[in-house]
Scaffold this active site. Structure first.
Site, short mmCIF file in Angstrom:
data_model
loop_
_atom_site.label_atom_id
_atom_site.label_comp_id
_atom_site.label_asym_id
_atom_site.label_seq_id
_atom_site.Cartn_x
_atom_site.Cartn_y
_atom_site.Cartn_z
N ASP A 7 0.81 -1.30 -0.06
CA ASP A 7 0.02 -0.01 -0.07
C ASP A 7 0.75 1.34 0.09
OD1 ASP A 7 -2.44 -1.20 0.07
OD2 ASP A 7 -2.76 -1.13 2.10
N ARG A 32 -0.20 4.32 17.36
CA ARG A 32 -0.43 5.38 16.32
C ARG A 32 -0.39 7.02 16.80
NH1 ARG A 32 0.26 1.33 13.32
NH2 ARG A 32 -1.44 0.45 11.95
N ASP A 43 -7.29 3.19 12.68
CA ASP A 43 -6.16 3.76 12.79
C ASP A 43 -6.13 4.99 11.99
OD1 ASP A 43 -4.64 1.71 13.97
OD2 ASP A 43 -4.52 0.54 12.21
N SER A 73 -3.53 -9.16 6.84
CA SER A 73 -3.13 -7.77 7.10
C SER A 73 -2.54 -7.80 8.90
CB SER A 73 -4.34 -6.91 7.14
OG SER A 73 -4.15 -5.65 7.77
N1 ARG Z 1 -8.22 -3.76 15.72
C1 ARG Z 1 -6.84 -3.28 16.37
C2 ARG Z 1 -7.18 -1.99 16.54
O1 ARG Z 1 -8.13 -1.37 16.15
C3 ARG Z 1 -5.52 -3.65 15.47
C4 ARG Z 1 -5.69 -3.04 14.09
C5 ARG Z 1 -4.60 -3.23 13.31
N2 ARG Z 1 -4.22 -2.40 12.17
C6 ARG Z 1 -3.86 -2.61 11.01
N3 ARG Z 1 -3.68 -1.69 10.29
N4 ARG Z 1 -3.93 -3.69 10.60
O2 ARG Z 1 -6.30 -1.16 17.15
#
Ligand code: ARG
Length: 430
Positions: A28, A109, A138, A190
């Site tokens: 990406d 993040r 995110d 992912s």
């Molecule tokens: N579900 C978790 C969260 O919202 C993990 C997310 C993982 N992020 C990703 N871009 N794969 O924090």
């Protein structure tokens, strides 16, 4: 085509001159690196942040970014800051979202976005770009951070708008000479990971009745394959900070890594989690959180030992709020730091050691010791009473403690009231 931005911080394409791209080296963000140069006729500075994700080669990532036309690729080792300023408060707050997720991504993040702001300013960027989709948490965490800390900076989120699926992205990559790992086979999981844990999403994980396939575990040994001998790890805390493992004093980053290694070996910290995202979706994640599973368990246990009944009842309510704010991307919300002040105060007494036994996927507390334990073996014993505890005072206590309940019960009885709790038992003489 010119579309009016929805939010004040979204970039007007005409005003994008130099972009700081949060770059991971994956498909990406590599496609994005090219796409931004083409679409906006803009320069790109790449930024890659090391939060302790295992097995990353930052030299390779840097080279790839520069090869794809980035005017620079900055690699920042933020492990120390992540551990001290983000993971540690989470430990003090026993932070779990939805009863199982120790928030590693959610903690990472705001730091990544804060570093993006700092480096965007230093390198003269007007815009920050990230690779988050429009369906996840995110994007919220990153954009809320940028909009809070740097109102002068704009944001672009190409994945939300470019309408390319994975196949189109691979085709774009081929056309533009972007190396693609693994070719065009089925999309991989992912993955997101750092010092504090790893998540996998996508593929069969989206089928709720599909039990975890072994190949999803990138960190933790399958419990079935874990050693047949248990191992006890002794975690020592000072004022809520884990400072030593098995008597060896370690810096926080190393301590978390070592706890993680022990947990991995014994199959600790697999969480198959149904989660309520802040954007409304309900999703499933497979988490591997060996370090968090051990350290949070030990911390919570020690806290329980040194806290009073009142402290122990209040804190989980505040912890739940803390975890929700952080999950929801509101790291910079004043309430979070207000709550941290309480967590700090409550952790003043959290010193001592907890022994945790690790065995085939299970972590269980087996020993506890603390100079601050509100515990007196003499008082707790079934043997003779004495000292601060008078058994003779017990009946008087029970009379007063149960007074209101007894009065209410009698009234219900007299009025023959049926509440949800059912009818009061009939009296013999009625
Ligand atoms: N579900 C978790 C969260 O919202 C993990 C997310 C993982 N992020 C990703 N871009 N794969 O924090």
């Amino acid at each position: 085509m010119s579309v009016e931005p929805t939010a004040s911080y979204e970039a007007d394409p005409a005003e994008v001159g130099r972009v700081l791209l949060l770059y991971s080296g994956g498909l990406d963000t590599s496609v994005m690196l090219k796409w931004i140069q083409e679409r906006y006729d803009a320069e790109v500075v790449a930024l890659t942040v090391n939060l302790g994700q295992p097995g990353e080669d930052y030299g390779v990532i840097r080279e790839k970014a520069v090869q794809l036309g980035a005017i620079d690729c900055l690699v920042v080792d933020a492990r120390e800051e992540f551990a001290r300023e983000y993971v540690l408060p989470a430990i003090k707050a026993n932070a779990l979202y939805g009863l199982g997720y120790p928030l590693f991504t959610a903690l990472g993040r705001p730091l990544i976005a804060k570093l993006a702001v700092e480096h965007a300013r230093q390198t003269g960027c007007d815009t920050i770009a990230h690779g988050c989709t429009g369906k996840g948490n995110d994007q919220v965490r990153i954009e809320a951070t940028v909009a809070t800390l740097a109102p002068e900076l704009k944001v672009i989120a190409p994945v939300r708008s470019w309408r390319m699926g994975r196949d189109e992205e691979v085709a774009y990559a081929r056309e533009h000479g972007i190396p693609v790992k693994g070719g065009t086979e089925a999309a991989p999981y992912s993955i997101d990971d750092n010092l504090w844990g790893r998540s996998s999403e996508g593929r069969w994980i989206e089928d709720l009745d599909h039990a975890p396939e072994d190949d999803v575990f990138g960190l933790v040994t399958r419990p079935e394959d874990a050693p047949d001998e248990p191992e006890v790890v002794e975690v020592e805390f000072e004022r809520g900070v884990p400072v030593a493992l098995n008597g060896e004093r370690l810096g926080l980053v190393e301590l978390v890594e070592r706890a993680g290694e022990l947990g991995r070996r014994h199959g600790i910290g697999i969480v198959d989690h149904i989660e309520d995202r802040i954007v409304g979706l309900k999703v499933r994640d497979i988490y591997e959180v060996p370090a968090a599973a051990i350290l949070l368990l030990a911390h919570q246990e020690l806290e329980k030992l040194v806290g009073t009944i009142h402290q122990n009842q209040l804190k989980p309510m505040l912890e739940q709020k803390w975890a929700y704010l952080v999950y929801g991307g509101l790291w910079w919300e004043p309430l979070r730091t207000d709550l941290d002040a309480y967590m700090e105060a409550a952790n003043e007494a959290v010193s001592g050691s907890i022994g945790v036994k690790l065995f085939k996927g299970a972590a269980r507390v087996v020993t506890r010791s603390s100079p601050n334990a509100i515990y007196d073996a003499q008082l707790a014993t079934f043997a003779e009473s004495g000292g601060l505890f008078s058994q003779a005072a017990a009946p008087g206590f029970i009379e007063l403690w149960s007074l209101q309940s007894r009065m209410a019960w009698r009234l219900r009885d007299e009025h023959g009231v049926t509440r949800e709790g059912g009818k009061a038992p009939q009296r013999e003489d009625a």
